[in-house]
Scaffold this motif. Structure first.
Motif, PDB file in Angstrom:
ATOM      1  N   GLN A   1      -2.107 -16.048   7.868  1.00  0.00           N
ATOM      2  CA  GLN A   1      -2.552 -14.754   8.378  1.00  0.00           C
ATOM      3  C   GLN A   1      -1.582 -13.654   7.943  1.00  0.00           C
ATOM      4  OE1 GLN A   1      -2.953 -14.513  12.643  1.00  0.00           O
ATOM      5  NE2 GLN A   1      -4.297 -12.737  12.507  1.00  0.00           N
ATOM      6  N   GLN A   2      -0.282 -13.942   7.985  1.00  0.00           N
ATOM      7  CA  GLN A   2       0.706 -12.972   7.531  1.00  0.00           C
ATOM      8  C   GLN A   2       0.527 -12.670   6.048  1.00  0.00           C
ATOM      9  OE1 GLN A   2       4.361 -14.911   8.607  1.00  0.00           O
ATOM     10  NE2 GLN A   2       4.297 -14.211  10.729  1.00  0.00           N
TER      11      GLN A   2
ATOM     12  N   GLN B   1      -2.271 -12.908   4.386  1.00  0.00           N
ATOM     13  CA  GLN B   1      -3.502 -12.121   4.254  1.00  0.00           C
ATOM     14  C   GLN B   1      -3.229 -10.647   4.560  1.00  0.00           C
ATOM     15  OE1 GLN B   1      -6.681 -13.345   6.833  1.00  0.00           O
ATOM     16  NE2 GLN B   1      -8.220 -12.290   5.628  1.00  0.00           N
ATOM     17  N   GLU B   2      -2.480 -10.376   5.610  1.00  0.00           N
ATOM     18  CA  GLU B   2      -2.127  -8.997   5.953  1.00  0.00           C
ATOM     19  C   GLU B   2      -1.257  -8.380   4.857  1.00  0.00           C
ATOM     20  OE1 GLU B   2      -0.327  -9.421   9.803  1.00  0.00           O
ATOM     21  OE2 GLU B   2      -2.241  -9.920  10.754  1.00  0.00           O
TER      22      GLU B   2
ATOM     23  N   ALA C   1      -1.253  -9.266   1.744  1.00  0.00           N
ATOM     24  CA  ALA C   1      -2.075  -9.100   0.544  1.00  0.00           C
ATOM     25  C   ALA C   1      -2.859  -7.793   0.611  1.00  0.00           C
ATOM     26  CB  ALA C   1      -3.015 -10.284   0.370  1.00  0.00           C
ATOM     27  N   LYS C   2      -3.339  -7.453   1.787  1.00  0.00           N
ATOM     28  CA  LYS C   2      -4.073  -6.192   1.955  1.00  0.00           C
ATOM     29  C   LYS C   2      -3.149  -5.017   1.665  1.00  0.00           C
ATOM     30  CE  LYS C   2      -6.859  -3.544   5.178  1.00  0.00           C
ATOM     31  NZ  LYS C   2      -7.371  -3.409   6.528  1.00  0.00           N
ATOM     32  N   LYS C   3      -1.928  -5.067   2.204  1.00  0.00           N
ATOM     33  CA  LYS C   3      -0.946  -4.005   1.961  1.00  0.00           C
ATOM     34  C   LYS C   3      -0.579  -3.944   0.476  1.00  0.00           C
ATOM     35  CE  LYS C   3       3.583  -2.370   3.312  1.00  0.00           C
ATOM     36  NZ  LYS C   3       4.899  -2.746   3.757  1.00  0.00           N
TER      37      LYS C   3
ATOM     38  N   GLN D   1      -2.416  -4.853  -2.041  1.00  0.00           N
ATOM     39  CA  GLN D   1      -3.564  -4.304  -2.772  1.00  0.00           C
ATOM     40  C   GLN D   1      -3.516  -2.775  -2.751  1.00  0.00           C
ATOM     41  OE1 GLN D   1      -5.672  -6.094  -4.548  1.00  0.00           O
ATOM     42  NE2 GLN D   1      -6.802  -4.307  -5.200  1.00  0.00           N
ATOM     43  N   GLU D   2      -3.194  -2.220  -1.589  1.00  0.00           N
ATOM     44  CA  GLU D   2      -3.092  -0.762  -1.462  1.00  0.00           C
ATOM     45  C   GLU D   2      -1.943  -0.228  -2.323  1.00  0.00           C
ATOM     46  OE1 GLU D   2      -2.646  -0.320   2.763  1.00  0.00           O
ATOM     47  OE2 GLU D   2      -4.767  -0.783   3.152  1.00  0.00           O
ATOM     48  N   GLU D   3      -0.825  -0.946  -2.348  1.00  0.00           N
ATOM     49  CA  GLU D   3       0.316  -0.527  -3.165  1.00  0.00           C
ATOM     50  C   GLU D   3      -0.020  -0.593  -4.652  1.00  0.00           C
ATOM     51  OE1 GLU D   3       3.677  -2.954  -2.086  1.00  0.00           O
ATOM     52  OE2 GLU D   3       3.654  -2.241  -0.017  1.00  0.00           O
TER      53      GLU D   3
ATOM     54  N   GLU E   1      -2.880  -0.234  -6.045  1.00  0.00           N
ATOM     55  CA  GLU E   1      -3.820   0.817  -6.424  1.00  0.00           C
ATOM     56  C   GLU E   1      -3.117   2.117  -6.804  1.00  0.00           C
ATOM     57  OE1 GLU E   1      -6.839   1.331  -3.421  1.00  0.00           O
ATOM     58  OE2 GLU E   1      -7.461  -0.764  -3.581  1.00  0.00           O
TER      59      GLU E   1
ATOM     60  N   ASN F   1      -3.456  -2.670 -10.450  1.00  0.00           N
ATOM     61  CA  ASN F   1      -4.694  -3.450 -10.542  1.00  0.00           C
ATOM     62  C   ASN F   1      -5.282  -3.405 -11.949  1.00  0.00           C
ATOM     63  OD1 ASN F   1      -4.577  -3.966  -7.817  1.00  0.00           O
ATOM     64  ND2 ASN F   1      -5.858  -2.244  -7.280  1.00  0.00           N
TER      65      ASN F   1
END
Length: 115
Positions: A26-27, A29-30, A32-34, A36-38, A40, A60
């Motif tokens: 879960q950590q 996954q969280e 990975a979301k952050k 992904q934003e970085e 971009e 990306n």
């Protein structure tokens, strides 16, 4: 066949390991979301011809811009095309390496039982 009372081979210790692994997943996954934003907004530059051509992509690998030196224009269309292609490859390789490094940092220490 397993011994009496052992069920599927998961004792309490294994259940705790599994729960810990799910927490770590879960950590990740969280994270990975952050990440992904970085990625971009990140800018990674590739170049060719000693800087005559520069290509900038996001983390990306989304193309952002191409910078062509006036000196490169005098090289002719074939050479310029080769320089742009080489700069694109350089940017892509750097972006891929950056993404790989960041994902390795994110997943380090994650050990899922059975994998």
């Amino acid at each position: 066949m397993t011994g009496k009372g052992q069920g599927f081979g998961f004792g309490l210790g294994k259940m705790k390991e599994l729960a810990d692994a799910f927490k770590k997943a879960q950590q990740v996954q969280e994270g990975a979301k952050k990440l992904q934003e970085e990625l971009e907004v990140m800018e990674i530059q590739g170049e060719a011809g000693g800087g005559l051509v520069k290509v900038v992509v996001s983390g990306n690998q989304e193309p952002k811009r191409v910078e062509i030196s006036p000196d490169a224009l005098g090289e002719g269309s074939e050479v310029l095309s080769d320089l742009v292609t080489a700069a694109m490859k350089d940017a892509y390789n750097k972006s891929t390496a950056t993404m790989r490094e960041r994902m390795e940092e994110l997943t380090s220490g994650l050990e899922l039982p059975g994998f």
